[in-house]
Motif scaffolding. Structure first.
Motif, PDB file in Angstrom:
ATOM      1  N   LYS A  11       0.834  -1.212   0.000  1.00  0.00           N
ATOM      2  CA  LYS A  11       0.000   0.000   0.000  1.00  0.00           C
ATOM      3  C   LYS A  11       0.861   1.252   0.000  1.00  0.00           C
ATOM      4  N   ILE A  13       0.357   5.571   1.042  1.00  0.00           N
ATOM      5  CA  ILE A  13      -0.561   6.587   1.574  1.00  0.00           C
ATOM      6  C   ILE A  13      -0.535   7.807   0.642  1.00  0.00           C
ATOM      7  N   GLU A  17      -0.916  10.980   6.221  1.00  0.00           N
ATOM      8  CA  GLU A  17      -0.060  10.325   7.204  1.00  0.00           C
ATOM      9  C   GLU A  17       0.275  11.311   8.327  1.00  0.00           C
ATOM     10  N   VAL A  20      -3.362  11.371  10.718  1.00  0.00           N
ATOM     11  CA  VAL A  20      -4.303  10.290  11.051  1.00  0.00           C
ATOM     12  C   VAL A  20      -4.119   9.838  12.509  1.00  0.00           C
ATOM     13  N   VAL A  21      -2.913   9.981  13.011  1.00  0.00           N
ATOM     14  CA  VAL A  21      -2.650   9.597  14.402  1.00  0.00           C
ATOM     15  C   VAL A  21      -3.471  10.499  15.348  1.00  0.00           C
ATOM     16  N   GLY A  92       7.782   1.690   4.210  1.00  0.00           N
ATOM     17  CA  GLY A  92       6.499   2.373   4.309  1.00  0.00           C
ATOM     18  C   GLY A  92       5.512   1.923   3.235  1.00  0.00           C
ATOM     19  N   ALA A 185      -0.716   1.277  16.438  1.00  0.00           N
ATOM     20  CA  ALA A 185      -0.729   1.058  14.977  1.00  0.00           C
ATOM     21  C   ALA A 185      -2.086   1.480  14.464  1.00  0.00           C
ATOM     22  N   SER A 186      -2.085   2.322  13.443  1.00  0.00           N
ATOM     23  CA  SER A 186      -3.379   2.655  12.854  1.00  0.00           C
ATOM     24  C   SER A 186      -3.751   1.508  11.903  1.00  0.00           C
ATOM     25  N   ASP A 189      -2.791   0.386   7.103  1.00  0.00           N
ATOM     26  CA  ASP A 189      -2.042  -0.604   6.312  1.00  0.00           C
ATOM     27  C   ASP A 189      -2.824  -1.912   6.209  1.00  0.00           C
ATOM     28  N   THR A 253       9.029   4.122  11.681  1.00  0.00           N
ATOM     29  CA  THR A 253       7.766   4.855  11.831  1.00  0.00           C
ATOM     30  C   THR A 253       7.612   5.405  13.251  1.00  0.00           C
ATOM     31  N   VAL A 257       6.772   9.259  14.356  1.00  0.00           N
ATOM     32  CA  VAL A 257       5.518   9.593  15.049  1.00  0.00           C
ATOM     33  C   VAL A 257       5.846  10.304  16.371  1.00  0.00           C
ATOM     34  N   GLY A 335       3.985   7.602   3.788  1.00  0.00           N
ATOM     35  CA  GLY A 335       4.343   6.852   5.002  1.00  0.00           C
ATOM     36  C   GLY A 335       4.924   7.802   6.031  1.00  0.00           C
ATOM     37  N   ALA A 336       5.838   7.284   6.827  1.00  0.00           N
ATOM     38  CA  ALA A 336       6.303   8.056   7.976  1.00  0.00           C
ATOM     39  C   ALA A 336       7.288   9.162   7.615  1.00  0.00           C
TER      40      ALA A 336
HETATM   41  O1  PMV Z   1       4.208   2.691   8.540  1.00  0.00           O
HETATM   42  P1  PMV Z   1       4.189   3.719   7.441  1.00  0.00           P
HETATM   43  O2  PMV Z   1       5.508   4.196   7.064  1.00  0.00           O
HETATM   44  O3  PMV Z   1       3.327   3.310   6.287  1.00  0.00           O
HETATM   45  O4  PMV Z   1       3.500   5.043   8.010  1.00  0.00           O
HETATM   46  C1  PMV Z   1       2.422   4.979   8.799  1.00  0.00           C
HETATM   47  C2  PMV Z   1       1.651   6.255   8.769  1.00  0.00           C
HETATM   48  C3  PMV Z   1       1.705   7.072  10.028  1.00  0.00           C
HETATM   49  O5  PMV Z   1       0.609   7.965   9.945  1.00  0.00           O
HETATM   50  C4  PMV Z   1       3.000   7.875  10.078  1.00  0.00           C
HETATM   51  C5  PMV Z   1       1.593   6.251  11.314  1.00  0.00           C
HETATM   52  C6  PMV Z   1       0.242   5.551  11.536  1.00  0.00           C
HETATM   53  O6  PMV Z   1       0.178   4.672  12.440  1.00  0.00           O
HETATM   54  O7  PMV Z   1      -0.768   5.895  10.896  1.00  0.00           O
END
Ligand code: PMV
Length: 387
Positions: A11, A13, A17, A20-21, A92, A185-186, A189, A253, A257, A335-336
């Motif tokens: 995937k 994003i 990113e 969303v946290v 990511g 972890a959101s 993914d 990541t 964060v 990603g991060a």
């Molecule tokens: O794990 P990655 O690199 O795909 O990034 C995750 C996206 C963030 O918003 C940075 C962290 C999260 O848990 O949503």
């Protein structure tokens, strides 16, 4: 000997990113790059991964799923696992979520599912399993997922594709990702790698999107609820592509964060940037839904400016984004950040790839959304079931 083969996509994003946290919406798309997992009964009587003894400590995602879906104490036999992947690791692009989704689906296929009502596969008739609508089992603890306590003689067994469920694969993958990341972890993914195409997560139900389900997780910061949605594009975008540029730099990541959290603590006014990213993401979703890819690209570039202003970009990412910009509709880190990958939306994928490679990045081309979890073998025979 017969084996089961399944696959799941990586995937990337597109918007949101980091924001969303903090509850803002985020949009991710499934990539053409996939992981394939094959399983069969091990001939050596021990768990094998690509021909070598499975190292439980080095493969926490695989081991957590074995514990949930393939319990040795109930007689499940050791398996031989073979993995092939075109998703770069630790970049990511969702390689660990794709592995978890694929392995969860493979184990479910290998054991089928007990249900309480003949001919019905509705969740309320599941006798075993995990899902957002099931309150009796918890994918975040060590439960084996039995929802009812009826004797096997009163249950019916289903096998093959009928037994598999995208929500179950996604929620189990989220559970093991959260366990591997200290409870943080959101589900972006895991949901995108399972459902495929385009997925939006948000803290509210977004009325214009297809709402799939709600996810809840108890994190060190408290209880978080996410709403998971799918986006339906008005037209399949034949003429636009994503080009991913990989800096080759590993930026964990969790560290990124934590950096944002520190910044907001020291400069509370920076929360406005997070809110602006949320607004940008909502505009991006609208542009996607109308099929206005020029606007999608512009919105991605705006998102990049915001991410840069909170220190999430890096000189290497900036260089790849700058190289991609003349031949693309928009570009940003994905990603991060801090390293990892950038993504460009483009009508000239080869030109964009050449520019990124000239600036030192490795590239991948993907369509905008690919199919989710998939069964790759036609003949599925149950390897083990709880009796
Ligand atoms: O794990 P990655 O690199 O795909 O990034 C995750 C996206 C963030 O918003 C940075 C962290 C999260 O848990 O949503």
């Amino acid at each position: 000997m017969s084996y089961i083969a399944v696959s799941a996509p990586g995937k990337c994003i597109l918007f949101g990113e980091h924001a969303v946290v903090y509850g803002q919406p985020a949009v991710a798309v499934a990539l053409d790059q996939r992981i394939t997992v094959k399983i069969q009964v091990s001939q050596t009587g021990t768990w094998l991964l690509d021909g070598n003894r499975l190292n439980m400590n080095r493969n926490p995602h695989i081991c957590a799923l074995i514990e949930k879906l393939w319990p040795a104490e109930m007689g499940a036999p050791p398996l031989s696992i073979h993995i092939e992947s075109s998703i770069p690791r630790s970049s990511g692009l969702g390689s660990s979520a794709a592995l978890s989704v694929a392995f969860a689906g493979a184990l479910r296929l290998a054991r089928g599912r007990w249900i309480t009502k003949h001919g019905s596969i509705e969740k309320r008739h599941w006798a075993e399993g995990f899902g957002s609508h099931i309150t009796t089992t918890n994918p975040y603890d060590s439960s084996h997922g039995f929802c009812v306590d009826l004797p096997i003689g009163e249950l019916f067994h289903v096998s093959g594709a009928m037994a598999v469920d995208d929500d179950e694969n996604a929620i189990l993958a989220h559970g093991v990702e959260a366990a591997a990341q200290n409870g943080r972890a959101s589900p972006i993914d895991s949901s995108t790698c399972s459902h495929g195409e385009i997925v939006v997560i948000s803290d509210i139900i977004e009325s214009e999107l297809t709402h799939f389900y709600e996810r809840k997780l108890t994190t060190p910061e408290g209880n978080i609820i996410w709403q998971i949605h799918g986006v339906e594009l008005s037209d399949q975008p034949d003429e636009v592509y994503l080009v991913i540029g990989n800096t080759g730099i590993n930026a964990p990541t969790g560290k990124q964060v934590a950096k944002v959290a520190r910044l907001i603590k020291q400069h509370p006014e920076k929360i406005e940037v997070i809110e602006t990213i949320g607004k940008i993401a909502r505009r991006g979703i609208k542009a996607l839904m109308r099929g206005d890819f020029d606007a999608v690209g512009r919105t991605m570039s705006e998102n990049q400016l915001m991410l840069k202003s909170i220190g999430m970009s890096s000189p290497e990412l900036d260089a790849l984004i700058k190289a991609a910009t003349p031949s693309s509709l928009g570009a940003k880190l994905t990603g991060a950040g801090g390293g990892g990958c950038m993504v460009a939306l483009t009508r000239n994928p080869q030109q964009t790839c050449d520019a990124i490679e000239l600036a030192g990045g490795r590239t991948l081309i993907s369509k905008l959304g690919s199919h989710g979890f998939n069964i790759e073998t036609s003949e599925i025979s149950t390897i083990w079931m709880k009796t």
